[in-house]
Design a protein around this motif. Structure first.
Motif, mmCIF file in Angstrom:
data_model
loop_
_atom_site.group_PDB
_atom_site.id
_atom_site.type_symbol
_atom_site.label_atom_id
_atom_site.label_comp_id
_atom_site.label_asym_id
_atom_site.label_seq_id
_atom_site.Cartn_x
_atom_site.Cartn_y
_atom_site.Cartn_z
ATOM 1 N N ARG B 370 20.098 1.603 -2.544
ATOM 2 C CA ARG B 370 19.267 0.481 -2.076
ATOM 3 C C ARG B 370 17.937 0.541 -2.811
ATOM 4 N N LEU B 371 17.323 -0.618 -2.963
ATOM 5 C CA LEU B 371 16.015 -0.645 -3.619
ATOM 6 C C LEU B 371 14.981 -0.028 -2.673
ATOM 7 N N PRO B 372 14.291 1.033 -3.110
ATOM 8 C CA PRO B 372 13.337 1.676 -2.206
ATOM 9 C C PRO B 372 11.995 0.921 -2.140
ATOM 10 N N ILE B 373 11.087 1.425 -1.329
ATOM 11 C CA ILE B 373 9.725 0.880 -1.321
ATOM 12 C C ILE B 373 8.974 1.540 -2.477
ATOM 13 N N HIS B 374 8.340 0.740 -3.301
ATOM 14 C CA HIS B 374 7.588 1.277 -4.429
ATOM 15 C C HIS B 374 6.087 1.109 -4.213
ATOM 16 N N LEU B 375 5.371 2.176 -4.528
ATOM 17 C CA LEU B 375 3.905 2.083 -4.525
ATOM 18 C C LEU B 375 3.482 1.782 -5.950
ATOM 19 N N VAL B 376 2.502 0.910 -6.103
ATOM 20 C CA VAL B 376 1.966 0.688 -7.442
ATOM 21 C C VAL B 376 0.682 1.510 -7.555
ATOM 22 N N MET B 377 0.693 2.448 -8.514
ATOM 23 C CA MET B 377 -0.406 3.395 -8.665
ATOM 24 C C MET B 377 -1.559 2.733 -9.438
ATOM 25 N N PRO B 378 -2.757 3.339 -9.389
ATOM 26 C CA PRO B 378 -3.905 2.718 -10.065
ATOM 27 C C PRO B 378 -3.653 2.463 -11.557
ATOM 28 N N ASN B 379 -2.808 3.279 -12.205
ATOM 29 C CA ASN B 379 -2.531 3.057 -13.630
ATOM 30 C C ASN B 379 -1.398 2.043 -13.856
ATOM 31 N N GLY B 380 -0.907 1.433 -12.773
ATOM 32 C CA GLY B 380 0.094 0.380 -12.913
ATOM 33 C C GLY B 380 1.532 0.867 -12.832
ATOM 34 N N THR B 381 1.736 2.192 -12.811
ATOM 35 C CA THR B 381 3.121 2.684 -12.723
ATOM 36 C C THR B 381 3.623 2.583 -11.276
ATOM 37 N N LEU B 382 4.952 2.586 -11.141
ATOM 38 C CA LEU B 382 5.548 2.515 -9.810
ATOM 39 C C LEU B 382 6.039 3.892 -9.382
ATOM 40 N N LYS B 383 5.865 4.203 -8.120
ATOM 41 C CA LYS B 383 6.324 5.485 -7.597
ATOM 42 C C LYS B 383 7.050 5.241 -6.283
ATOM 43 N N GLU B 384 8.231 5.825 -6.144
ATOM 44 C CA GLU B 384 8.987 5.640 -4.894
ATOM 45 C C GLU B 384 8.217 6.306 -3.745
ATOM 46 N N LEU B 385 8.175 5.631 -2.609
ATOM 47 C CA LEU B 385 7.328 6.047 -1.486
ATOM 48 C C LEU B 385 7.480 7.515 -1.083
ATOM 49 N N SER B 386 8.723 7.981 -0.879
ATOM 50 C CA SER B 386 8.901 9.342 -0.353
ATOM 51 C C SER B 386 8.496 10.417 -1.362
ATOM 52 N N ARG B 387 8.365 10.036 -2.641
ATOM 53 C CA ARG B 387 7.934 11.024 -3.641
ATOM 54 C C ARG B 387 6.419 11.220 -3.585
#
Lengths: 167, 434
Positions: B370-387
């Protein structure tokens, strides 16, 4: 009562080992589409047909000790392997299921990549549509996978062969 | 002005206890709410049998659908002018939000299980069939109804629009958590939705969360987790659901064996025969179901009569914890003892598992399930929430499965044969089990 759990255990007993959660989801969906009486409810998600019910049921079987889940660390992701445990085998001996023998179909599914099974399961998801529209729909919902005409043709062939085995 | 863009001469509002007000300015939305198919949702409770445990939980799918629409309306307002957001999709999003649950029937889950139905299929049928809803949508433009149906089915080409209505952090989930918490009266389920709406960002094919909003999302994930165990999977509610399911099974079985009901169960006939038309489906609401359950309390068939009497008067089954691995022998023995006592174990001995009520716990999307929730970091990259969040990582790995064995305690204690009775009681209430 526990029939759906037993059917999944029967599936694992025939498959021996299934590698990958995505592959597992697609295998069960494809079998269900071809008339194998799995009752898990599937919905379309980002990566094709997916069943939360199936995910949770697998989790239950693992927590009960009927299915063994092995987590393998890959370069940038995890991969999971599933197999029936001794307890699972013992349970199946006490509990009969109405699952027909799917060993041949399962073997054929196991030989394919999860990318290919994603294509096949997506095509089956839209099986009510005419063939041309199914292909258009695949490109609409999965533009990034960029499935080629050859892959589509192979998938149709695969569905046809598998359907014959199912009936 | 075209119908698509037509605005009401003044804004209409619905007073709502969760969002304060639901605001409607679009003529299309106003017209959709007025259709019989949408009004029908007033007669279907959002939480089915939960009001048996939490008496406040009487809210309907109508309330919830308006709530989801309102959240999407607010998200779209925040998205105006942001990159990746195409405001031409505004009406499509709002219609899909409003209509996403249109195909739900009474006690959906039990009906779907017993009669092999799918409410999503009926949602599609209502939107695309010969209905008032379809007429409103097709007035917007030919093919618009199909677009709305595709968004709800998650098969529309615009993934961003789909993710607003259905993803692991979407308007549907945010509304039902807050609404269910409000109406049940529990203190779980609350989270700062306003904050989440402020940190949602559209990208090419999904909605992501600005990393500074992570704690609000953690709260939302925690709410999902707590609401599941405290409300949705409450064992008393599950007991009512078990009985309800057994009533439907029994009625179907009686119909199949040509049993003569005192009153022909007209509204159920196509459900029993497995050929439910849209017209018949729309006629069945909770009032109709309760009407039959009321009547069936006086049926000749003992099992149907007893189950209905239990459901209507809250004389529920009791339960014990059950481990299908360690206690399968106990279960087999109980089935035999029930038979010896003249109690039909098909109806009076039920294993209920967490997977019988599948709930969308947060899944980090390993192996692309399933598509997880992604955080967008200050540098623009995406990081999966639980990581990035220890709290979410901890919850994601937590055991979330459960099995219980349900049975009518009063019936067991009324067994005449003392030996059988004591054997059953010994198995169900043994010290090892407790």
């Amino acid at each position: 009562m526990l029939d759906n759990h037993a059917k999944l255990m029967q599936f694992f007993s025939e498959a021996e080992e299934v590698t990958g959660r995505k592959k597992l989801q697609k295998m069960i969906y494809i079998l269900q589409s071809l008339g194998v009486p799995f009752e898990e409810k599937f919905q379309f998600h980002f990566y094709g047909p997916y069943s939360e019910e199936l995910s949770l049921r697998i989790e239950e079987l693992c927590n009960l000790g009927f299915i063994h889940e092995k987590k393998e660390v890959k370069s940038n992701y995890f991969q999971y392997h599933y197999s029936l445990t001794k307890d699972g085998t013992a349970f199946l001996q006490q509990f009969s299921t109405n699952l027909p023998d799917c060993t041949k179909m399962i073997t054929r599914l196991q030989e394919k990549s999860s990318r290919f099974l994603e294509l096949v399961s997506t095509m089956l998801y839209f099986r009510e549509l005419p063939k041309r529209e199914v292909e258009e729909k695949v490109h609409t919902v999965k533009p990034k996978q960029n499935y080629s005409e050859d892959e589509m043709a192979e998938a149709w062939q695969f569905i046809s062969e598998l359907s014959k085995q199912a009936h | 002005m075209t119908y698509k863009n037509e605005q009401l001469h003044e804004e209409k509002v619905f007073k709502d206890p969760v969002h304060a007000y639901v605001h409607v300015r679009d003529r299309v939305i106003w017209d959709l709410i007025a259709t019989p198919e949408f009004q029908r949702l007033r007669r279907i409770k959002q939480l089915g049998t939960t009001n048996i445990t939490f008496h406040g939980a009487e809210h309907s799918r109508f309330n919830h659908s308006l709530g989801v629409y309102e959240i999407v309306r607010r998200i779209i307002y925040n998205f105006q002018g942001r990159p990746h957001w195409n405001n031409d999709q505004r009406l499509l999003c709002m219609c899909a939000a409003l209509l996403h649950d249109l195909g739900h029937g009474p006690f959906s889950h039990s009906f779907e299980k017993v009669f092999k139905l799918d409410h999503e299929y009926f949602t599609q049928q209502i939107i695309l069939g010969d209905t008032y809803v379809n007429k409103v949508l097709e007035r917007v433009s030919p093919g618009f109804a199909q677009e709305v149906a595709d968004v709800i089915a998650k098969t529309h080409s615009d993934k961003l629009v789909v993710s607003l209505i259905s993803s692991q952090i979407d308007a549907d989930r945010m509304d039902y958590l807050l609404r269910d918490a409000y109406y049940t009266g529990v203190s779980y389920g609350h989270f700062d939705m306003e904050r989440i709406l402020r940190v949602m960002r559209p990208i090419e094919d999904q909605v992501v969360i600005k990393s500074s909003g992570m704690h609000a999302v953690e709260d939302y994930i925690m709410s999902r987790y707590q609401m599941y165990w405290q409300v949705y999977f409450h064992p008393v509610t599950r007991s009512a659901e078990v009985i309800l399911t057994k009533i439907l099974h029994r009625a179907k079985q009686l119909y199949e064996s040509n049993y003569q009901f005192k009153l022909q169960p007209t509204h159920f006939l196509t459900f029993f025969s497995g050929d439910v038309s849209l017209e018949e489906y729309l006629k069945l609401d909770e009032s109709v179901v309760h009407y039959y359950f009321q009547l069936w309390q006086e049926e000749e068939d003992e099992i149907l009569r007893d189950l209905c009497e239990r459901f209507m008067n809250r004389r529920l089954f009791k339960y014990v914890e059950f481990n299908p691995n360690k206690q399968i022998g106990d279960l087999m023995r109980l089935i035999q003892l029930f038979k010896d006592a003249g109690i039909d174990s098909d109806y009076y001995l039920v294993v209920d598992s967490s997977s019988d009520l599948p709930y969308d716990f947060y899944r980090p999307g390993e192996e692309e399930e399933r598509l997880p929730i992604h955080l967008v970091m200050p540098n623009g990259t995406l990081k999966e929430l639980s990581r990035h969040s220890d709290i979410v990582e901890a919850i994601s790995g937590k055991k979330r499965t459960d099995h219980k064995l349900y049975f009518p305690k009063d019936m067991i204690y009324a067994i005449q044969d003392e030996e059988i009775k004591q054997d059953i009681i010994g198995i169900l209430f043994s010290k090892e089990r407790i």
